[in-house]
Motif scaffolding. Structure first.
Motif, short mmCIF file in Angstrom:
data_model
loop_
_atom_site.label_atom_id
_atom_site.label_comp_id
_atom_site.label_asym_id
_atom_site.label_seq_id
_atom_site.Cartn_x
_atom_site.Cartn_y
_atom_site.Cartn_z
N GLU A 172 0.85 -1.19 0.00
CA GLU A 172 0.00 0.00 0.00
C GLU A 172 0.88 1.23 0.00
O GLU A 172 1.85 1.32 0.75
N ARG A 177 0.79 5.36 0.67
CA ARG A 177 -0.02 6.43 1.27
C ARG A 177 0.65 7.78 1.05
O ARG A 177 1.87 7.91 1.23
N HIS A 217 -9.34 5.59 -1.07
CA HIS A 217 -8.58 4.40 -1.47
C HIS A 217 -8.77 4.07 -2.95
O HIS A 217 -9.88 4.15 -3.48
N SER A 269 -4.72 6.45 -0.30
CA SER A 269 -4.27 5.07 -0.11
C SER A 269 -4.38 4.34 -1.44
O SER A 269 -5.44 4.35 -2.07
N ARG A 301 -8.14 1.35 7.93
CA ARG A 301 -7.95 2.73 7.45
C ARG A 301 -9.22 3.57 7.52
O ARG A 301 -9.15 4.79 7.42
N PHE A 311 -11.72 3.97 5.28
CA PHE A 311 -11.86 4.70 4.03
C PHE A 311 -13.19 5.43 3.98
O PHE A 311 -14.22 4.90 4.40
N VAL A 335 -13.93 4.47 -1.99
CA VAL A 335 -13.10 3.42 -2.60
C VAL A 335 -13.32 3.44 -4.11
O VAL A 335 -14.46 3.50 -4.58
#
Length: 387
Positions: free
Chosen positions: A136, A138, A147, A195, A289, A291, A294
């Protein structure tokens, strides 16, 4: 680039000296604060060091030639030995992702970005069946976490390359306080945390691009592929499980109606949901996280799906209209499909999620489509940050 600090300097001073946004310099040196002591290693994002002969130039001449503050040259040339070091701003992309984008390409490119833009964070969120790290990336400091992911499906590996080009463009724009699609990028750094998992299914991607040897003798992929040594149609992970049919969002329906009912190059949802380490890692990442949005990149169709069973939030429709207007892709609220990452995320969190089907044709899409795919999808990627 890395410089050696002097007594009395500060990160604020280095930001002004090299004209790099202070927030990026501070993030790249999160363990350093206040007035600096001599001898600390300090990261300066967005620069490389070029060598010039001491026999041909002096620092004043170099300063004028490169339009650099003289103190910037003095700072990076505290040693009196060897050629002069000249800090040169990175003004173009570091990466060339327009290629058959396998897992090693991803590792090499992430290393290059981390070295030159050390304010990004790269972290393993788990491992694939064959032990490859699921990585991942960031960027940013904001509480709003958005994300993006690619290559849930093996023969859709071009989505990884698209995401890596976007990351490179974004980092370049941040360090130069520039714009993408007319949108200023620097404000996002403090407002949003981006992300990105560029390659959810590295084992499968390598199988598509490298053939049977990528299975490392651990799985009889040739038998699953009906003896065909060409794996270009393979969507599943290395064990023959479709990672985007693995989630507990009416998974039982997919299990009953999917053909085949055993591990295969595509469409097999597993014997149970969340049986595969890649799917589990992505589920746990969403839970960790928190999110707020997404975007899962797939191919193909030039359309995107934004609803699931009526559980999507009201703002999803507004966002979908913006994506549609900016990219030309068709917005579709519902499709007859379950158990996908987008489906599960909407069901579980009642938040926005979008499956973006890039390009048009037969998977894997040819690299000749890369420029047009990126030109369309970058508008969606950027709109996802400011909407």
């Amino acid at each position: 680039m890395i410089i050696i600090s002097r007594n009395g300097d500060s990160l604020d001073y280095y930001s002004k000296l090299f004209q790099i946004p202070q927030v990026l310099v501070e993030e790249a040196n999160s363990d350093i604060q206040g007035i600096l002591q001599e001898g600390l290693y300090v990261n300066i994002p967005g620069f490389i060091l070029r060598k010039e002969s001491r026999n041909d130039f002096d620092l004043v001449t170099i300063s004028k030639h490169y339009h650099l503050p003289l103190d910037a040259l003095i700072l990076v040339n505290q040693s009196n030995q060897g050629p002069f070091s000249v800090p040169v701003r990175i003004m173009g992309p570091l990466l060339n992702p327009v290629k058959f984008y396998d897992y090693q390409s991803l590792l090499d490119d992430l290393e290059a970005l981390t070295v030159h833009y050390p304010f990004i964070k790269v972290e393993s969120i788990g491992k694939s069946v064959l032990g490859k790290e699921l990585l991942e990336v960031r960027i940013g400091q904001g509480e709003k976490v958005i994300h993006f992911n690619g290559s849930f499906h093996a023969n859709e590996w071009i989505t990884s390359a698209i995401l890596m080009k976007w990351l490179n463009d974004l980092l370049l724009a941040l360090s130069n306080d520039d714009r993408i699609c007319g949108i200023a990028c620097l404000p996002f750094f403090q407002e949003v945390t981006i992300s990105v998992v560029p390659m959810v299914n590295p084992d499968g991607v390598d199988l598509v691009l490298k053939g049977e040897e990528a299975a490392e003798g651990c799985v009889d992929v040739l038998e699953m592929n009906n003896g065909n040594p060409a794996f270009y149609a393979w969507k599943a992970n290395i064990r023959g499980v479709d990672l985007n049919n693995q989630y507990p969002a009416k998974w039982e329906i997919e299990k009953q109606r999917k053909v085949p009912q055993a591990p295969a190059p595509r469409d097999f949802p597993g014997e149970v949901c969340l049986s595969e380490p890649e799917a589990i890692a992505m589920k746990e990442l969403a839970e960790k996280r928190n999110f707020c949005r997404v975007l899962a990149l797939h191919t193909q169709g030039k359309e995107f799906y934004w609803g699931y069973e009526g559980w999507e939030p009201k703002q999803s429709e507004e966002i979908a209209k913006e994506f549609e207007a900016r990219s030309g892709y068709r917005a579709v609220q519902y499709v007859d499909s379950h158990a996908g990452y987008k489906d599960w995320f909407i069901q579980e969190f009642r938040k926005e999620a979008y499956t973006i089907e890039l390009g048009k044709g037969i998977n894997p899409l040819p690299l000749s489509q890369f420029p047009s795919i990126y030109g369309e999808s970058v508008h969606i990627l950027m709109a996802a940050l400011y909407m």
